[in-house]
Scaffold this motif. Structure first.
Motif, PDB file in Angstrom:
ATOM      1  N   ARG A 227      69.454 102.188  40.084  1.00  0.00           N
ATOM      2  CA  ARG A 227      69.458 102.340  41.543  1.00  0.00           C
ATOM      3  C   ARG A 227      69.802 103.772  41.937  1.00  0.00           C
ATOM      4  NH1 ARG A 227      72.146  98.456  46.196  1.00  0.00           N
ATOM      5  NH2 ARG A 227      71.968  99.956  47.912  1.00  0.00           N
ATOM      6  N   GLN A 231      67.388 106.317  44.143  1.00  0.00           N
ATOM      7  CA  GLN A 231      67.812 106.906  45.411  1.00  0.00           C
ATOM      8  C   GLN A 231      67.521 108.402  45.494  1.00  0.00           C
ATOM      9  OE1 GLN A 231      71.843 105.254  45.297  1.00  0.00           O
ATOM     10  NE2 GLN A 231      71.411 104.116  47.171  1.00  0.00           N
ATOM     11  N   THR A 235      64.720 105.981  50.030  1.00  0.00           N
ATOM     12  CA  THR A 235      65.853 105.646  50.884  1.00  0.00           C
ATOM     13  C   THR A 235      66.044 104.139  50.824  1.00  0.00           C
ATOM     14  OG1 THR A 235      65.268 107.474  52.352  1.00  0.00           O
ATOM     15  CG2 THR A 235      66.826 105.809  53.199  1.00  0.00           C
ATOM     16  N   LEU A 236      67.168 103.691  50.253  1.00  0.00           N
ATOM     17  CA  LEU A 236      67.432 102.276  50.067  1.00  0.00           C
ATOM     18  C   LEU A 236      68.497 101.814  51.057  1.00  0.00           C
ATOM     19  CD1 LEU A 236      67.580 102.176  46.133  1.00  0.00           C
ATOM     20  CD2 LEU A 236      65.576 102.017  47.635  1.00  0.00           C
ATOM     21  N   THR A 237      68.118 100.903  51.938  1.00  0.00           N
ATOM     22  CA  THR A 237      69.018 100.406  52.967  1.00  0.00           C
ATOM     23  C   THR A 237      69.369  98.953  52.666  1.00  0.00           C
ATOM     24  OG1 THR A 237      67.967 101.852  54.605  1.00  0.00           O
ATOM     25  CG2 THR A 237      69.339 100.038  55.431  1.00  0.00           C
ATOM     26  N   ASP A 238      70.660  98.644  52.566  1.00  0.00           N
ATOM     27  CA  ASP A 238      71.080  97.272  52.275  1.00  0.00           C
ATOM     28  C   ASP A 238      70.497  96.293  53.293  1.00  0.00           C
ATOM     29  OD1 ASP A 238      72.542  97.987  50.054  1.00  0.00           O
ATOM     30  OD2 ASP A 238      74.419  98.208  51.149  1.00  0.00           O
ATOM     31  N   SER A 239      70.043  95.147  52.788  1.00  0.00           N
ATOM     32  CA  SER A 239      69.404  94.144  53.636  1.00  0.00           C
ATOM     33  C   SER A 239      70.161  92.826  53.536  1.00  0.00           C
ATOM     34  CB  SER A 239      67.950  93.937  53.193  1.00  0.00           C
ATOM     35  OG  SER A 239      67.379  92.803  53.814  1.00  0.00           O
ATOM     36  N   VAL A 250      67.543  95.339  49.120  1.00  0.00           N
ATOM     37  CA  VAL A 250      67.536  96.530  49.958  1.00  0.00           C
ATOM     38  C   VAL A 250      66.128  96.679  50.517  1.00  0.00           C
ATOM     39  CG1 VAL A 250      69.328  97.698  48.598  1.00  0.00           C
ATOM     40  CG2 VAL A 250      66.900  98.107  48.063  1.00  0.00           C
ATOM     41  N   THR A 251      66.025  97.412  51.610  1.00  0.00           N
ATOM     42  CA  THR A 251      64.719  97.800  52.143  1.00  0.00           C
ATOM     43  C   THR A 251      64.414  99.206  51.677  1.00  0.00           C
ATOM     44  OG1 THR A 251      64.983  96.399  54.105  1.00  0.00           O
ATOM     45  CG2 THR A 251      63.370  98.186  54.238  1.00  0.00           C
ATOM     46  N   GLU A 253      62.769 102.295  52.583  1.00  0.00           N
ATOM     47  CA  GLU A 253      62.292 102.798  53.873  1.00  0.00           C
ATOM     48  C   GLU A 253      60.911 103.451  53.764  1.00  0.00           C
ATOM     49  OE1 GLU A 253      63.718 101.981  56.516  1.00  0.00           O
ATOM     50  OE2 GLU A 253      65.639 101.265  55.746  1.00  0.00           O
ATOM     51  N   ARG A 258      60.719  95.164  50.346  1.00  0.00           N
ATOM     52  CA  ARG A 258      62.040  94.772  49.851  1.00  0.00           C
ATOM     53  C   ARG A 258      62.127  94.963  48.338  1.00  0.00           C
ATOM     54  NH1 ARG A 258      61.969  90.474  54.025  1.00  0.00           N
ATOM     55  NH2 ARG A 258      60.636  89.265  52.621  1.00  0.00           N
TER      56      ARG A 258
END
Length: 346
Positions: A227, A231, A235-239, A250-251, A253, A258
């Motif tokens: 991970r 990165q 861009t990994l955004t917690d989901s 994560v999403t 971006e 997903r």
């Protein structure tokens, strides 16, 4: 009655539900319909496997009956697994029988995990029986490497299967086992491929189950490291998204898709475990990473009605442990659990 899983067994009303000693409701049953597979993935099994005698397996009718008991006890999701579930003879008849519980509102979801080799043949049938979502195991997009890691797999058949499944209306999530030195550099490509076709992708750490030729201490790739590497370019955004399984999502971006992480080794996910696993021989494992089990086959065959069987299920759930004991022993290099994943159900 023939081995066709008619689903005609209707358990009596059982509203107690399945709650383990730690207050977790068990609502998810994974059912291995066979230990056989038409692949020999290097991290999963030995090339020269000895499979169970077919006479040891529950009939499809017996599997259907057990599913009915669990549904009556509050299970809302069932996943059919293997080995490779689609190599089981007459498997569609079991899918149809279990799918009837969706029609009457007793079951929320019936899903399936497959290697994709037989999907071109069965995709339309699966959809017609109520399946709407499947997992396809795919560890590389390189046909040569695919053949190497599966030993017997045909990459083109899997791609044709994915095409057929999407054409049938099935939603697909790809499962990719992260193997050190094999596919770690491919993961960005896998992400773009999956998300470009509207599929989620879940990365899985290798699990120390069963004797194989390879050394798992060499195979293991912690997803925390992977991970961190991802990165650097995504861009990994917690989901908050969840499917009822152990993946944390994560999403991505840049793609809008997903990405899931299943980390049995580096991040124990047991605190929210809501699942148990039934093997094709009628053995119920309350935990993938523990050897404690319950024999449901004997109880199943002891009576033609379902008044005794639910009591055996209740007793088994009362022994569900808090968590697994997965560890890769770097001294003995032995698996934490001796049985292969194909026996328990992937």
């Amino acid at each position: 009655m023939s081995d066709e899983g008619s689903g005609r067994y209707a358990s009596p009303a059982l509203d107690k539900g399945l709650v383990d000693p730690f207050g977790r409701a068990v609502t998810y049953l994974r059912v291995s319909v066979t230990d056989r597979c038409d692949f020999r993935c290097t991290y999963c099994m030995a090339e020269d496997m000895t499979f169970l005698p077919k006479s040891d397996l529950l009939t499809l009718d017996e599997l259907s009956r057990l599913c009915s008991v669990f549904i009556a006890k509050g299970v809302r999701k069932i996943r059919l697994t293997g080995g490779e579930p689609l190599v089981r003879k007459n498997i569609v008849q079991l899918v149809r029988a279990v799918g009837q519980h969706i029609e009457r509102g007793a079951l929320d979801e019936l899903t399936l995990t497959t290697n994709g080799s037989q999907l071109a043949r069965y995709a339309d049938d699966l959809y017609a029986c109520g399946v709407r979502r499947i997992n396809v195991s795919l560890d590389t997009l390189d046909p040569v490497k695919f053949r190497a890691i599966t030993r017997w797999g045909d990459f083109s058949k899997v791609m044709a299967g994915i095409d057929a499944a999407q054409s049938a209306g099935l939603k697909i999530k790809l499962n990719t086992v992260a193997v050190k030195g094999f596919n770690e550099s491919e993961i960005p490509q896998m992400i773009r491929f999956a998300h470009g076709r509207g599929m989620d992708l879940t990365l899985i750490e290798t699990m120390p189950m069963g004797e194989i030729e390879a050394d798992r201490t060499d195979q293991f790739l912690p997803l925390s490291k992977l991970r961190a590497d991802l990165q650097r370019q995504f861009t990994l955004t917690d989901s908050p998204y969840a499917t009822g399984g152990p993946a944390r999502y994560v999403t991505v971006e840049e793609t809008g898709g997903r990405l899931g992480f299943i980390t049995p080794m580096t991040h124990n996910f047991c605190e929210s475990c809501n699942r148990v696993r039934l093997t094709c021989t009628g053995t119920l494992y309350m935990c993938l990473g523990q050897n404690d089990a319950a024999d449901l086959r004997t109880a199943l065959r002891a009576s033609h009605d379902d008044h005794y069987l639910p009591q055996v299920v209740d007793e088994a759930i009362s022994r569900k442990p808090k968590g697994h004991d997965f560890v890769i022993n770097r001294l003995t290099r032995k698996p934490a659990v001796s049985r292969h994943m194909s026996v328990t159900g992937g």
